[in-house]
Design an enzyme around this catalytic site. Structure first.
Site, PDB file in Angstrom:
ATOM      1  N   CYS A  75       0.826  -1.213   0.000  1.00 38.67           N
ATOM      2  CA  CYS A  75       0.000   0.000   0.000  1.00 38.67           C
ATOM      3  C   CYS A  75       0.862   1.265   0.000  1.00 38.67           C
ATOM      4  O   CYS A  75       0.673   2.159  -0.812  1.00 38.67           O
ATOM      5  CB  CYS A  75      -0.932  -0.003   1.213  1.00 38.67           C
ATOM      6  SG  CYS A  75      -1.783   1.555   1.443  1.00 38.67           S
ATOM      7  N   CYS A 131      -1.447   1.655  -3.136  1.00 37.84           N
ATOM      8  CA  CYS A 131      -2.467   2.706  -2.954  1.00 37.84           C
ATOM      9  C   CYS A 131      -1.908   4.122  -2.893  1.00 37.84           C
ATOM     10  O   CYS A 131      -2.413   5.018  -3.577  1.00 37.84           O
ATOM     11  CB  CYS A 131      -3.234   2.478  -1.655  1.00 37.84           C
ATOM     12  SG  CYS A 131      -3.534   0.774  -1.246  1.00 37.84           S
ATOM     13  N   LYS A 156       0.096   5.329  -6.043  1.00 36.36           N
ATOM     14  CA  LYS A 156      -0.906   5.324  -7.123  1.00 36.36           C
ATOM     15  C   LYS A 156      -1.822   6.536  -7.029  1.00 36.36           C
ATOM     16  O   LYS A 156      -2.063   7.239  -8.000  1.00 36.36           O
ATOM     17  CB  LYS A 156      -1.688   4.003  -7.054  1.00 36.36           C
ATOM     18  CG  LYS A 156      -2.812   3.799  -8.033  1.00 36.36           C
ATOM     19  CD  LYS A 156      -4.147   4.392  -7.642  1.00 36.36           C
ATOM     20  CE  LYS A 156      -4.656   4.103  -6.279  1.00 36.36           C
ATOM     21  NZ  LYS A 156      -5.191   2.775  -6.050  1.00 36.36           N
ATOM     22  N   TYR A 164      -9.064  -3.375 -11.016  1.00 38.84           N
ATOM     23  CA  TYR A 164      -8.700  -2.131 -10.326  1.00 38.84           C
ATOM     24  C   TYR A 164      -7.431  -1.483 -10.912  1.00 38.84           C
ATOM     25  O   TYR A 164      -7.417  -0.315 -11.278  1.00 38.84           O
ATOM     26  CB  TYR A 164      -8.342  -2.432  -8.869  1.00 38.84           C
ATOM     27  CG  TYR A 164      -9.443  -2.650  -7.883  1.00 38.84           C
ATOM     28  CD1 TYR A 164      -9.801  -1.638  -7.005  1.00 38.84           C
ATOM     29  CD2 TYR A 164     -10.068  -3.871  -7.757  1.00 38.84           C
ATOM     30  CE1 TYR A 164     -10.760  -1.844  -6.026  1.00 38.84           C
ATOM     31  CE2 TYR A 164     -11.036  -4.086  -6.787  1.00 38.84           C
ATOM     32  CZ  TYR A 164     -11.380  -3.069  -5.921  1.00 38.84           C
ATOM     33  OH  TYR A 164     -12.316  -3.273  -4.959  1.00 38.84           O
ATOM     34  N   GLU A 190      -7.059   1.974 -13.197  1.00 40.15           N
ATOM     35  CA  GLU A 190      -6.446   3.122 -12.514  1.00 40.15           C
ATOM     36  C   GLU A 190      -5.222   3.624 -13.280  1.00 40.15           C
ATOM     37  O   GLU A 190      -5.056   4.830 -13.504  1.00 40.15           O
ATOM     38  CB  GLU A 190      -6.064   2.726 -11.079  1.00 40.15           C
ATOM     39  CG  GLU A 190      -7.299   2.508 -10.212  1.00 40.15           C
ATOM     40  CD  GLU A 190      -6.990   2.132  -8.766  1.00 40.15           C
ATOM     41  OE1 GLU A 190      -7.899   2.235  -7.935  1.00 40.15           O
ATOM     42  OE2 GLU A 190      -5.854   1.710  -8.467  1.00 40.15           O
ATOM     43  N   ASP A 194      -3.675  -9.644   2.457  1.00 36.23           N
ATOM     44  CA  ASP A 194      -3.836 -10.240   1.119  1.00 36.23           C
ATOM     45  C   ASP A 194      -3.380 -11.690   1.042  1.00 36.23           C
ATOM     46  O   ASP A 194      -3.843 -12.431   0.173  1.00 36.23           O
ATOM     47  CB  ASP A 194      -3.055  -9.432   0.076  1.00 36.23           C
ATOM     48  CG  ASP A 194      -3.687  -8.081  -0.219  1.00 36.23           C
ATOM     49  OD1 ASP A 194      -4.645  -7.708   0.477  1.00 36.23           O
ATOM     50  OD2 ASP A 194      -3.216  -7.398  -1.143  1.00 36.23           O
ATOM     51  N   HIS A 238     -26.665  22.039  -0.465  1.00 36.80           N
ATOM     52  CA  HIS A 238     -26.871  22.576  -1.802  1.00 36.80           C
ATOM     53  C   HIS A 238     -25.873  23.684  -2.102  1.00 36.80           C
ATOM     54  O   HIS A 238     -25.587  24.480  -1.216  1.00 36.80           O
ATOM     55  CB  HIS A 238     -28.309  23.136  -1.890  1.00 36.80           C
ATOM     56  CG  HIS A 238     -28.679  23.553  -3.274  1.00 36.80           C
ATOM     57  ND1 HIS A 238     -28.869  22.651  -4.296  1.00 36.80           N
ATOM     58  CD2 HIS A 238     -28.853  24.789  -3.806  1.00 36.80           C
ATOM     59  CE1 HIS A 238     -29.178  23.323  -5.401  1.00 36.80           C
ATOM     60  NE2 HIS A 238     -29.172  24.606  -5.125  1.00 36.80           N
ATOM     61  N   GLU A 241     -26.103  15.769  -2.759  1.00 40.49           N
ATOM     62  CA  GLU A 241     -27.492  15.929  -2.311  1.00 40.49           C
ATOM     63  C   GLU A 241     -28.437  15.013  -3.087  1.00 40.49           C
ATOM     64  O   GLU A 241     -29.521  14.676  -2.626  1.00 40.49           O
ATOM     65  CB  GLU A 241     -27.948  17.390  -2.390  1.00 40.49           C
ATOM     66  CG  GLU A 241     -28.011  17.959  -3.789  1.00 40.49           C
ATOM     67  CD  GLU A 241     -28.385  19.441  -3.805  1.00 40.49           C
ATOM     68  OE1 GLU A 241     -29.318  19.835  -3.094  1.00 40.49           O
ATOM     69  OE2 GLU A 241     -27.744  20.203  -4.556  1.00 40.49           O
TER      70      GLU A 241
HETATM   71  P1  NDP Z   1      -8.263  -7.717 -10.387  1.00 39.63           P
HETATM   72  O1  NDP Z   1      -8.546  -9.052  -9.858  1.00 39.63           O
HETATM   73  O2  NDP Z   1      -9.010  -6.527  -9.906  1.00 39.63           O
HETATM   74  O3  NDP Z   1      -8.415  -7.731 -11.965  1.00 39.63           O
HETATM   75  C1  NDP Z   1      -7.711  -8.627 -12.773  1.00 39.63           C
HETATM   76  C2  NDP Z   1      -8.111  -8.349 -14.204  1.00 39.63           C
HETATM   77  O4  NDP Z   1      -7.257  -9.080 -15.076  1.00 39.63           O
HETATM   78  C3  NDP Z   1      -9.523  -8.756 -14.528  1.00 39.63           C
HETATM   79  O5  NDP Z   1     -10.056  -7.839 -15.441  1.00 39.63           O
HETATM   80  C4  NDP Z   1      -9.331 -10.133 -15.184  1.00 39.63           C
HETATM   81  O6  NDP Z   1     -10.311 -10.415 -16.126  1.00 39.63           O
HETATM   82  C5  NDP Z   1      -8.044  -9.910 -15.920  1.00 39.63           C
HETATM   83  N1  NDP Z   1      -7.291 -11.136 -16.179  1.00 39.63           N
HETATM   84  C6  NDP Z   1      -6.965 -12.097 -15.299  1.00 39.63           C
HETATM   85  N2  NDP Z   1      -6.201 -13.040 -15.894  1.00 39.63           N
HETATM   86  C7  NDP Z   1      -6.060 -12.658 -17.179  1.00 39.63           C
HETATM   87  C8  NDP Z   1      -5.394 -13.196 -18.296  1.00 39.63           C
HETATM   88  N3  NDP Z   1      -4.716 -14.338 -18.204  1.00 39.63           N
HETATM   89  N4  NDP Z   1      -5.453 -12.534 -19.474  1.00 39.63           N
HETATM   90  C9  NDP Z   1      -6.141 -11.380 -19.572  1.00 39.63           C
HETATM   91  N5  NDP Z   1      -6.785 -10.805 -18.549  1.00 39.63           N
HETATM   92  C10 NDP Z   1      -6.753 -11.438 -17.363  1.00 39.63           C
HETATM   93  O7  NDP Z   1      -6.689  -7.543 -10.174  1.00 39.63           O
HETATM   94  P2  NDP Z   1      -5.757  -6.281 -10.062  1.00 39.63           P
HETATM   95  O8  NDP Z   1      -4.407  -6.797 -10.418  1.00 39.63           O
HETATM   96  O9  NDP Z   1      -6.277  -5.120 -10.820  1.00 39.63           O
HETATM   97  O10 NDP Z   1      -5.828  -5.905  -8.528  1.00 39.63           O
HETATM   98  C11 NDP Z   1      -5.537  -6.885  -7.531  1.00 39.63           C
HETATM   99  C12 NDP Z   1      -6.247  -6.551  -6.251  1.00 39.63           C
HETATM  100  O11 NDP Z   1      -5.643  -5.429  -5.650  1.00 39.63           O
HETATM  101  C13 NDP Z   1      -7.706  -6.153  -6.421  1.00 39.63           C
HETATM  102  O12 NDP Z   1      -8.545  -7.272  -6.384  1.00 39.63           O
HETATM  103  C14 NDP Z   1      -7.949  -5.252  -5.269  1.00 39.63           C
HETATM  104  O13 NDP Z   1      -8.421  -6.019  -4.211  1.00 39.63           O
HETATM  105  C15 NDP Z   1      -6.590  -4.674  -4.950  1.00 39.63           C
HETATM  106  N6  NDP Z   1      -6.519  -3.270  -5.369  1.00 39.63           N
HETATM  107  C16 NDP Z   1      -7.360  -2.350  -4.820  1.00 39.63           C
HETATM  108  C17 NDP Z   1      -7.310  -1.034  -5.209  1.00 39.63           C
HETATM  109  C18 NDP Z   1      -8.256  -0.051  -4.626  1.00 39.63           C
HETATM  110  O14 NDP Z   1      -8.820  -0.324  -3.578  1.00 39.63           O
HETATM  111  N7  NDP Z   1      -8.480   1.095  -5.255  1.00 39.63           N
HETATM  112  C19 NDP Z   1      -6.354  -0.576  -6.205  1.00 39.63           C
HETATM  113  C20 NDP Z   1      -5.544  -1.617  -6.733  1.00 39.63           C
HETATM  114  C21 NDP Z   1      -5.624  -2.903  -6.323  1.00 39.63           C
HETATM  115  P3  NDP Z   1     -11.655 -11.211 -15.755  1.00 39.63           P
HETATM  116  O15 NDP Z   1     -12.586 -10.198 -15.227  1.00 39.63           O
HETATM  117  O16 NDP Z   1     -12.065 -11.763 -17.052  1.00 39.63           O
HETATM  118  O17 NDP Z   1     -11.276 -12.262 -14.753  1.00 39.63           O
END
Ligand code: NDP
Length: 470
Positions: free
Chosen positions: A42, A47, A50, A180, A184, A312, A445, A450
């Protein structure tokens, strides 16, 4: 038997630091091992840096909007090195703050990789060789790491870990994934002026979120200039022969049916995996669940009697505030004589894409699956700030109400400051507020917020597949 410590914590990220310092404040003798930098994902490469990059990139829109408000002479150029280095300095500052947070209550920090030798012995590797210490209880909070799928050319791809340290801002960035991190960073690079391609294997980004919200975000990202390569897989990545591009983009991204496009940078954001390997879990009887995360009970206890795990590495809800809650509950329960379990219900979250999305409670789809009849209230509008600007960022809000109880079971927003608004509304949802109580609340307002207390007419059924993003 006398141990060196009452508690040994492996991993000084959000969960580990919170648990260590609270346990120490309850009087425990605590040590922690960290192999990279105190603060964890983080603070060091997640976080915090980022969000600072998001702030940096959003000025692009602010400058654009300022013109409509009479500001002239704004033709700013962005210097990536300044932003990158300023963010790195802030990370250094926070790293020092986190070290002080541990040292204050007397936690001993070991810089090195912690490995379990048996249920009470930990080996710590460091620059000065390996040492062993003993502890009565052990907490594992080793977090997760980004993983690039196994495909030819994966060595040419970076992950979010490297994105913070790029020597220069690439002209054309290709981001793979629709979660995510992908959305982002797509917003960050787009705002800073790079051409961005977002490669997603499905039809829309952000699977798992409320369908109307994710559609709204998807369309807004496309409208904001991000090229959405939907239903696209990547077969391999190649590099131009001289490796540097020689005037051409350095990488080629190939799709399974022979398509190809060039790009300056490929970033994978296709998910993170728990860090469970190489820490001796098998030696001490700590079992993993089917997803490869450490299996824990509702008290965060593993299958080994004196070993707990939070954050995690347990893959419950992978968010910093959740790891903090789990670590705090562990320390209060085990060392503070105040038993309490982490409560994973109604955890709010935000995605800092542009526009921002935040929510608390259930998506409409989950509410329909788990509850009875619903009343759904939605509102899509252009906020006052954009009344006469060229760039218009529309906002979408949604309340999901359980008809039988009148309880607001889901609260969603896409638009400026969504995370800030939803954090406040999360208190109401967590407290079980009813729609009647939302209606009885007086608005402020003029604000976008609101709208959350003035949505009077439920949406007609059936639900439209998409919200009005235009
Ligand atoms: P996510 O699990 O959010 O997203 C992974 C993405 O990658 C999905 O769109 C998934 O598609 C895709 N994917 C997975 N495998 C493949 C593949 N082999 N080929 C192509 N696409 C693929 O993971 P992130 O890495 O973005 O983030 C990890 C975690 O970190 C999040 O779950 C979150 O909990 C945390 N996080 C939180 C943040 C916040 O609170 N703002 C910011 C950043 C991270 P599909 O949908 O088809 O499975």
């Amino acid at each position: 038997m006398a141990y060196d410590f009452d508690l040994f914590v492996i991993g000084a990220g959000s969960g580990g630091v919170r648990a260590s310092r609270i346990a120490a404040s309850h009087g425990a003798r605590v040590a922690v091992a960290e192999e990279y930098r105190v603060g964890g994902t983080c603070v060091i490469r997640g976080c915090v840096p980022k969000k600072l990059l998001v702030y940096g990139s959003k000025f692009a829109h602010e400058f654009e909007d300022a013109a409509a408000y009479g500001w002239t002479g704004l033709a700013p150029a962005h210097d990536w090195a300044t932003l990158r280095d300023t963010v790195a300095k802030e990370v250094d500052r926070l790293n020092a703050v986190y070290i002080r947070l541990l040292e204050g209550p007397g936690v001993k920090i070991h810089m090195g990789r912690g490995r379990l030798m048996d249920r009470h012995t930990i080996a710590i590797g460091g620059p000065n060789g390996e040492q062993t210490v003993t502890a009565d209880k052990i907490l594992i909070c080793t977090g997760g790491r980004p993983e690039v799928p196994d495909l030819p050319g994966r060595e040419f791809a970076i992950t979010s870990n490297e994105a913070f340290h790029l020597p220069e801002l690439p002209k054309h960035v290709t981001i793979v994934g629709g979660g995510y991190i992908a959305v982002e960073f797509a917003g960050i690079f787009n705002g800073l002026g790079a051409k961005v391609d977002l490669v997603i294997r499905r039809d829309r980004v952000l699977r798992g979120f409320d369908e109307e919200c994710r559609t709204f975000v998807h369309e807004a990202l496309a409208k904001g200039g991000i090229k959405m390569r939907t239903e696209t897989q990547i077969a391999r990545i190649t590099a131009t022969p001289d490796g540097q591009g020689g005037g051409k983009a350095p990488f080629q991204v190939h799709t399974p049916l022979g398509g190809m496009f060039e790009t300056d940078l490929v970033m994978y954001a296709t998910g993170r995996v728990p860090n469970t390997a190489g820490i001796g879990l098998e030696k001490v009887g700590v079992q993993l669940n089917k997803a490869g995360a450490i299996a824990v009970d509702e008290w965060s206890k593993t299958t080994a009697e004196n070993i707990w795990a939070v954050g995690d590495v347990t893959d419950r809800i992978n968010l910093t505030p959740v790891a903090l809650m789990e670590g705090h509950c562990f320390a209060d329960t085990v060392f503070g004589n105040k038993p309490r379990k982490p409560d994973h219900r109604d955890v709010p979250s935000a995605v800092f894409c542009q526009p921002e999305m935040a929510n608390v409670g259930l998506s409409e789809e989950d509410a329909r699956r788990t509850l009875g009849e619903l009343r759904v209230f939605t509102s899509a509008f252009t906020p006052m700030k954009y009344s006469f600007t060229a760039h218009k960022q529309r906002t979408f809000m949604k309340l999901i109400v359980e008809a039988a109880t009148d309880k607001v079971v889901g609260c969603h927003m896409v638009g400026d400051d969504a995370a800030e608004l939803i954090q406040g509304l999360a208190v109401a949802v967590k407290a079980g507020a009813t729609k009647a109580q939302f209606d009885a609340t007086v608005g402020i307002h003029p604000t976008a917020g609101e709208e959350f207390v003035t949505m009077r007419t439920p949406r007609a059924e059936p639900a439209p597949r998409k919200a009005a993003a235009e």
